[in-house]
Design a protein around this motif. Structure first.
Motif, short mmCIF file in Angstrom:
data_model
loop_
_atom_site.label_atom_id
_atom_site.label_comp_id
_atom_site.label_asym_id
_atom_site.label_seq_id
_atom_site.Cartn_x
_atom_site.Cartn_y
_atom_site.Cartn_z
N GLU A 1 0.72 -1.29 -0.04
CA GLU A 1 0.05 0.07 -0.07
C GLU A 1 0.78 1.36 0.04
O GLU A 1 0.27 2.36 -0.36
CB GLU A 1 -1.09 -0.11 1.37
N GLU A 2 2.24 1.00 0.28
CA GLU A 2 3.08 2.31 0.55
C GLU A 2 4.02 2.54 -0.48
O GLU A 2 4.56 3.49 -0.87
CB GLU A 2 3.64 2.27 1.82
N ASP A 3 4.92 1.28 -0.60
CA ASP A 3 6.19 1.04 -1.63
C ASP A 3 5.75 1.20 -3.02
O ASP A 3 4.53 1.04 -3.41
CB ASP A 3 6.74 -0.09 -1.22
N VAL A 4 6.75 1.69 -3.67
CA VAL A 4 6.53 1.73 -5.33
C VAL A 4 7.37 0.68 -5.91
O VAL A 4 8.60 0.61 -5.67
CB VAL A 4 6.89 3.17 -5.83
N LEU A 5 7.08 -0.04 -7.15
CA LEU A 5 7.65 -0.80 -7.98
C LEU A 5 8.19 -0.20 -9.29
O LEU A 5 7.15 0.42 -9.95
CB LEU A 5 6.78 -2.22 -8.36
N PHE A 6 9.23 -0.11 -9.45
CA PHE A 6 9.92 0.26 -10.67
C PHE A 6 10.28 -0.92 -11.58
O PHE A 6 11.21 -1.59 -11.20
CB PHE A 6 11.07 1.25 -10.68
N LEU A 7 9.58 -1.23 -12.64
CA LEU A 7 9.75 -2.41 -13.46
C LEU A 7 10.51 -1.87 -14.80
O LEU A 7 9.62 -1.27 -15.57
CB LEU A 7 8.67 -2.99 -13.52
N PHE A 8 11.61 -2.17 -15.16
CA PHE A 8 12.17 -1.72 -16.50
C PHE A 8 12.35 -2.91 -17.19
O PHE A 8 13.03 -3.78 -16.79
CB PHE A 8 13.73 -1.06 -16.19
N LEU A 9 11.65 -3.23 -18.49
CA LEU A 9 11.82 -4.14 -19.32
C LEU A 9 12.58 -3.72 -20.87
O LEU A 9 11.98 -2.78 -21.27
CB LEU A 9 10.45 -4.72 -19.63
#
Length: 478
Positions: free
Chosen positions: A318-326
């Motif tokens: 609910e708080e953290d952010v995912l940075f997904l780089f493809l």
């Protein structure tokens, strides 16, 4: 004795003539019209059947000739039919206005037959000219070549139209020049007023490898059985989310194993995020490459699912952010995960959305550096998602050669813009501007990077940027 008019000669044509025979005669006469060879009114058979058939032939010619320009792996793009239909509608409207200006409404149908037949020949030579320019020129020479082809085509259209107007409508030269100008405007306006989308685009070859000889085979069984353990070891070093802090987690995914550029790009991104975005201890990469097969998990759909599920257990969803780089080669709604001789399933847009949803990660930044990556935007769009892609849904992106260290977009976004700003949206603006300038300088068709900002994520990212900037100031003061 004066030569009979177009209408009189056409009226005398035996109605029993075969439709196919009449079509062939019209196409031959259209070619003669286009090349300014001698023709007479009786050279054409003008009726509604022939007008409709010629329109079908012209559409088929455009489909075929433009498909040849997308070889060796052409993929059809239905969105390209819209501009084609708009162009032909404007073409018909121009001919109708021309017949009214000449005070010869009956000449409309003959004009349609004559100029549609001529357009088939014009389409062939235009496609050949564009192919020659694309293959033979680059940089500013490419732009000059394209504009030269366009100018010559417009002049050719004008002269063909002028000739047909005089022949079909019996108009004097002075008046015919003005009417031909109206016709030319009708042909040209859709090229500027309607966004041009290619009918075909060149997809990546799923069987392509960088070395035709192919390197020594990998122990497929041992490699696959090692994956769960490698993913577990990678996840075991991931730190949990900190209460009250919006942590950023980084996942890199280099999908195409036959070229080193994707591995290099992911490694650069991982180092940058660990140093400037506080992801050290919260980052990992999945890579398809022989150099990393012993120490990094493979970039495939199964491993990505395990990684996302594992991160979801460690982060505050609910708080953290995912940075997904493809980063990889791409096609419409698909990202390549090839690594010969391993037979991976490509990562499809719908599958990526499902993996993220099933993991339960709420806040997402997804960056895709690949050709046609814009086709992922609609599938990934949500209120809590920022999506950035290297190209439009129907465009190539550039720089994915084995000799390159990074792709054009990857370099502009990761290695340049994100070193200047910690705002992902500001970095996108900088990267898009720089990629556009580079593509224009090299004479490439613009890739047109895309962005989708969810209604809720902008505030979350602003909070994250503020925290990262504060950390940077503290580090600078030490």
């Amino acid at each position: 004795m004066t030569e009979p008019s177009f209408e009189e000669t056409a009226a005398r044509e035996p109605q029993s003539s075969g439709i196919v025979r009449s079509l062939l005669r019209n196409l031959i006469a259209g070619a003669r019209l286009a090349f300014f060879l001698r023709i007479r009114p009786g050279s054409f058979r003008a009726d509604t059947n022939q007008a409709a058939l010629l329109a079908v032939v012209l559409a088929a010619a455009f489909l075929l000739f433009r498909m040849l320009n997308a070889l060796p792996s052409p993929q059809f793009n239905a969105a390209g039919l819209g501009p084609l239909a708009a162009s032909y509608t404007s073409f018909l409207l121009g001919l109708w206005i021309a017949s009214l200006l000449a005070r010869s409404p009956a000449g409309f149908l003959p004009l349609v037959v004559m100029l549609t037949a001529a357009q088939v020949t014009l389409a062939l030579f235009l496609s050949l000219a564009v192919a020659m320019v694309t293959v033979g020129l680059s940089g500013y020479g490419w732009w000059f070549g394209i504009w030269a082809v366009f100018a010559c085509t417009m002049l050719w259209q004008f002269l063909i139209g002028l000739r047909a107007i005089r022949l079909a409508l019996g108009t004097r030269l002075g008046r015919a020049l003005g009417i031909a100008g109206v016709y030319l405007a009708a042909v040209a306006v859709p090229l500027f007023a309607v966004p041009q989308t290619p009918l075909w685009y060149e997809g990546y070859d799923r069987e392509q490898v960088a070395d035709a000889a192919r390197p020594e085979p990998i122990d497929v069984e041992r490699t696959f059985y090692a994956q769960p353990g490698m993913v577990d070891r990678a996840l075991s070093s991931i730190a949990p989310g900190r209460p009250g802090i919006a942590d950023l987690y980084f996942v890199g995914f280099a999908g195409y194993g036959a070229q080193d550029v994707f591995m290099k790009e992911v490694k650069v991104a991982n180092r940058l995020f660990d140093r400037q975005f506080d992801t050290e201890g919260r980052s990992l990469t999945l890579v398809n490459n022989r150099q990393t097969i012993e120490n990094l998990p493979l970039a495939n759909v199964s491993n990505l699912r395990l990684v996302l599920d594992g991160l979801a257990e460690r982060m505050d969803r609910e708080e953290d952010v995912l940075f997904l780089f493809l980063t990889s080669h791409g096609a419409k709604d698909r990202l390549a995960t090839r690594f010969w001789p391993l037979q991976h399933n490509d990562l499809e847009a719908a599958d990526l959305r499902s993996l993220l949803d099933e993991a339960g990660i709420e806040w997402r930044v997804v960056v895709i550096s690949a050709c046609y990556s814009g086709s992922f935007v609609d599938e990934l769009r949500s209120d809590r998602t920022l999506v950035i892609t290297a190209s439009r849904a129907d465009r190539n992106s550039f720089g994915c050669s084995n000799e390159a260290d990074m792709t054009y977009f990857g370099r502009a976004l990761i290695d340049e813009a994100l070193r200047e700003t910690r705002s992902f949206t500001s970095a996108y603006d900088l990267a898009r501007e720089r990629v556009t300038m580079r593509e224009e300088a090299e004479g490439k068709i613009p890739s047109e990077p895309q962005i989708s900002v969810g209604s809720e994520i902008q505030a979350k990212l602003a909070e994250l940027t503020e925290r990262l900037e504060a950390l940077a100031e503290v580090a600078a003061d030490k």
